[in-house]
Design a protein around this motif. Structure first.
Motif, PDB file in Angstrom:
ATOM      1  N   GLU A 119       0.829  -1.209   0.000  1.00  0.00           N
ATOM      2  CA  GLU A 119       0.000   0.000   0.000  1.00  0.00           C
ATOM      3  C   GLU A 119       0.861   1.257   0.000  1.00  0.00           C
ATOM      4  N   GLU A 148       2.209   1.726  -3.464  1.00  0.00           N
ATOM      5  CA  GLU A 148       1.172   2.228  -4.372  1.00  0.00           C
ATOM      6  C   GLU A 148       0.899   3.709  -4.144  1.00  0.00           C
ATOM      7  N   ARG A 149       0.888   4.138  -2.872  1.00  0.00           N
ATOM      8  CA  ARG A 149       0.686   5.562  -2.581  1.00  0.00           C
ATOM      9  C   ARG A 149       1.819   6.397  -3.161  1.00  0.00           C
ATOM     10  N   ASP A 198       3.768   5.588  -5.700  1.00  0.00           N
ATOM     11  CA  ASP A 198       3.636   5.575  -7.160  1.00  0.00           C
ATOM     12  C   ASP A 198       2.547   6.534  -7.629  1.00  0.00           C
ATOM     13  N   ASP A 199       1.411   6.563  -6.920  1.00  0.00           N
ATOM     14  CA  ASP A 199       0.336   7.495  -7.281  1.00  0.00           C
ATOM     15  C   ASP A 199       0.780   8.941  -7.134  1.00  0.00           C
ATOM     16  N   ASP A 200       1.529   9.235  -6.054  1.00  0.00           N
ATOM     17  CA  ASP A 200       2.031  10.598  -5.863  1.00  0.00           C
ATOM     18  C   ASP A 200       2.992  10.983  -6.980  1.00  0.00           C
ATOM     19  N   ARG A 240       3.074   9.719 -10.043  1.00  0.00           N
ATOM     20  CA  ARG A 240       2.307   9.889 -11.284  1.00  0.00           C
ATOM     21  C   ARG A 240       1.573  11.221 -11.301  1.00  0.00           C
ATOM     22  N   SER A 241       0.954  11.579 -10.176  1.00  0.00           N
ATOM     23  CA  SER A 241       0.205  12.836 -10.157  1.00  0.00           C
ATOM     24  C   SER A 241       1.138  14.039 -10.273  1.00  0.00           C
ATOM     25  N   THR A 258       2.313  14.189 -14.027  1.00  0.00           N
ATOM     26  CA  THR A 258       1.325  14.539 -15.044  1.00  0.00           C
ATOM     27  C   THR A 258       0.656  15.879 -14.796  1.00  0.00           C
TER      28      THR A 258
END
Length: 128
Positions: free
Chosen positions: A77, A80-81, A83-85, A87-88, A91
């Motif tokens: 988890e 994943e957090r 990786d999401d940070d 990516r955001s 982008t």
């Protein structure tokens, strides 16, 4: 102090650090486990405080498999957090860069002044 005394001291120091590490991991896992009730957590902590070695060994024997799963789930988890940070952050564009891009398009003649104003307004709305 002889060399052998140093090795004996180093061995016991290693044992103490290992035991502290095990106790901390078990206590963290007790609090991390959503299946345990508050009373069960309190009993495990009392057991770990008053009989630390026996409590830690019994906990690892009884709940060791779930302890590993919870650790892997928590690390997955967290990854994943992160990786999401990433990516955001990669982008997302800022209003300033959008306006700079629109200005370059205006200067090159690719857009009209009315289209530039629309792009600029859209960029400014996106930040609000």
């Amino acid at each position: 102090m002889s060399v052998w005394e140093f090795f004996v001291w180093f061995f016991w120091f290693y044992i103490v650090i290992s035991c502290i590490s095990i106790f901390i991991r078990v206590i963290i896992d007790v609090f991390r486990d959503p299946e345990l009730s508050g009373w069960a957590k309190a009993l495990w902590l009392l057991f770990l405080v008053f009989l630390p070695f026996l409590g830690a060994f019994i906990y690892v024997i009884v709940r060791g498999r779930d302890m590993g799963r919870r650790g892997m789930t928590a690390s997955r988890e967290a990854e994943e957090r992160i990786d999401d940070d990433i990516r955001s952050a990669a982008t997302s564009t800022s209003a300033v860069s959008d306006i700079e891009t629109a200005k370059r398009l205006l200067d090159s003649g690719a857009v009209t002044p009315a289209e530039y104003d629309a792009l600029k307004a859209k960029a400014l709305r996106g930040t609000a």
